[in-house]
Design a protein around this motif. Sequence first.
Motif, mmCIF file in Angstrom:
data_model
loop_
_atom_site.group_PDB
_atom_site.id
_atom_site.type_symbol
_atom_site.label_atom_id
_atom_site.label_comp_id
_atom_site.label_asym_id
_atom_site.label_seq_id
_atom_site.Cartn_x
_atom_site.Cartn_y
_atom_site.Cartn_z
ATOM 1 N N GLN A 1 50.117 52.606 32.504
ATOM 2 C CA GLN A 1 51.156 52.045 31.639
ATOM 3 C C GLN A 1 50.954 52.416 30.183
ATOM 4 N N LEU A 2 49.718 52.548 29.751
ATOM 5 C CA LEU A 2 49.447 52.793 28.342
ATOM 6 C C LEU A 2 49.257 54.265 28.004
ATOM 7 N N SER A 3 49.400 55.142 28.995
ATOM 8 C CA SER A 3 49.165 56.555 28.714
ATOM 9 C C SER A 3 50.429 57.406 28.798
ATOM 10 N N GLY A 4 51.579 56.840 29.065
ATOM 11 C CA GLY A 4 52.801 57.617 29.226
ATOM 12 C C GLY A 4 53.556 57.804 27.922
ATOM 13 N N ALA A 5 54.760 58.324 28.066
ATOM 14 C CA ALA A 5 55.615 58.530 26.902
ATOM 15 C C ALA A 5 56.184 57.210 26.395
ATOM 16 N N GLU A 6 56.219 56.210 27.284
ATOM 17 C CA GLU A 6 56.694 54.877 26.897
ATOM 18 C C GLU A 6 55.584 53.889 27.232
ATOM 19 N N LEU A 7 55.100 53.172 26.245
ATOM 20 C CA LEU A 7 54.008 52.235 26.445
ATOM 21 C C LEU A 7 54.541 50.899 26.943
ATOM 22 N N THR A 8 53.987 50.394 28.040
ATOM 23 C CA THR A 8 54.329 49.068 28.535
ATOM 24 C C THR A 8 53.299 48.104 27.967
ATOM 25 N N ILE A 9 53.750 47.283 27.029
ATOM 26 C CA ILE A 9 52.845 46.397 26.307
ATOM 27 C C ILE A 9 52.436 45.201 27.159
ATOM 28 N N THR A 10 53.351 44.646 27.925
ATOM 29 C CA THR A 10 53.101 43.439 28.696
ATOM 30 C C THR A 10 52.365 43.775 29.989
ATOM 31 N N PRO A 11 51.233 43.131 30.265
ATOM 32 C CA PRO A 11 50.541 43.369 31.535
ATOM 33 C C PRO A 11 51.341 42.773 32.695
ATOM 34 N N PRO A 12 51.026 43.136 33.935
ATOM 35 C CA PRO A 12 51.709 42.527 35.076
ATOM 36 C C PRO A 12 51.593 41.002 35.026
ATOM 37 N N ALA A 13 52.634 40.307 35.498
ATOM 38 C CA ALA A 13 52.668 38.845 35.402
ATOM 39 C C ALA A 13 51.518 38.185 36.161
ATOM 40 N N TRP A 14 51.046 38.791 37.215
ATOM 41 C CA TRP A 14 49.995 38.202 38.033
ATOM 42 C C TRP A 14 48.601 38.519 37.502
ATOM 43 N N ALA A 15 48.481 39.414 36.543
ATOM 44 C CA ALA A 15 47.164 39.892 36.113
ATOM 45 C C ALA A 15 46.342 38.799 35.433
ATOM 46 N N LEU A 16 46.896 38.144 34.445
ATOM 47 C CA LEU A 16 46.114 37.167 33.687
ATOM 48 C C LEU A 16 45.770 35.924 34.508
ATOM 49 N N PRO A 17 46.725 35.339 35.275
ATOM 50 C CA PRO A 17 46.314 34.216 36.131
ATOM 51 C C PRO A 17 45.303 34.633 37.193
ATOM 52 N N GLY A 18 45.406 35.860 37.687
ATOM 53 C CA GLY A 18 44.445 36.343 38.678
ATOM 54 C C GLY A 18 43.046 36.453 38.107
ATOM 55 N N VAL A 19 42.940 36.984 36.907
ATOM 56 C CA VAL A 19 41.624 37.091 36.272
ATOM 57 C C VAL A 19 41.076 35.705 35.935
ATOM 58 N N ALA A 20 41.936 34.791 35.524
ATOM 59 C CA ALA A 20 41.489 33.423 35.251
ATOM 60 C C ALA A 20 40.954 32.772 36.527
ATOM 61 N N ALA A 21 41.652 32.967 37.654
ATOM 62 C CA ALA A 21 41.189 32.413 38.932
ATOM 63 C C ALA A 21 39.863 33.042 39.348
ATOM 64 N N ALA A 22 39.717 34.347 39.153
ATOM 65 C CA ALA A 22 38.459 35.018 39.498
ATOM 66 C C ALA A 22 37.313 34.501 38.621
ATOM 67 N N THR A 23 37.596 34.225 37.359
ATOM 68 C CA THR A 23 36.572 33.700 36.460
ATOM 69 C C THR A 23 36.125 32.307 36.897
ATOM 70 N N VAL A 24 37.082 31.476 37.275
ATOM 71 C CA VAL A 24 36.739 30.133 37.755
ATOM 72 C C VAL A 24 35.934 30.239 39.050
ATOM 73 N N LEU A 25 36.360 31.127 39.949
ATOM 74 C CA LEU A 25 35.643 31.306 41.208
ATOM 75 C C LEU A 25 34.219 31.809 40.967
ATOM 76 N N ALA A 26 34.055 32.741 40.030
ATOM 77 C CA ALA A 26 32.713 33.238 39.700
ATOM 78 C C ALA A 26 31.852 32.130 39.114
ATOM 79 N N SER A 27 32.451 31.286 38.294
ATOM 80 C CA SER A 27 31.696 30.167 37.715
ATOM 81 C C SER A 27 31.272 29.177 38.797
#
Length: 112
Positions: free
Chosen positions: A73-99
Amino acid sequence: MSAYRVPATGDPGLQPERTALAWGRTSLAIAVNALLSLRTGLVLGEPSLVAIGALLFAAAGGAVAIGAVRRVQLSGAELTITPPAWALPGVAAATVLASVGGIASVLVEGSA
């Protein structure tokens, strides 16, 4: 939330590379926690820690996938600034699970 896109103007700088490296570090940290949970679960015979470790390995794979998507997304002719909608909640869940896995492995090992 819809994706916010902007045209790439010349040199985007190092921001896309930093983003890709950050996702790589995140996936590595999750994978290390998975190994620690698996090891503790297998050594002490705790199936709950083995399950947490397996889930964390899946989460590490998800973080690798997010990093690959963001790199594209960040290397093309058009930059997509917003990450996928599921990315941030997924990483938050993985962080809680790791903790939870880390705390559980310390408590289980301490009581054994």
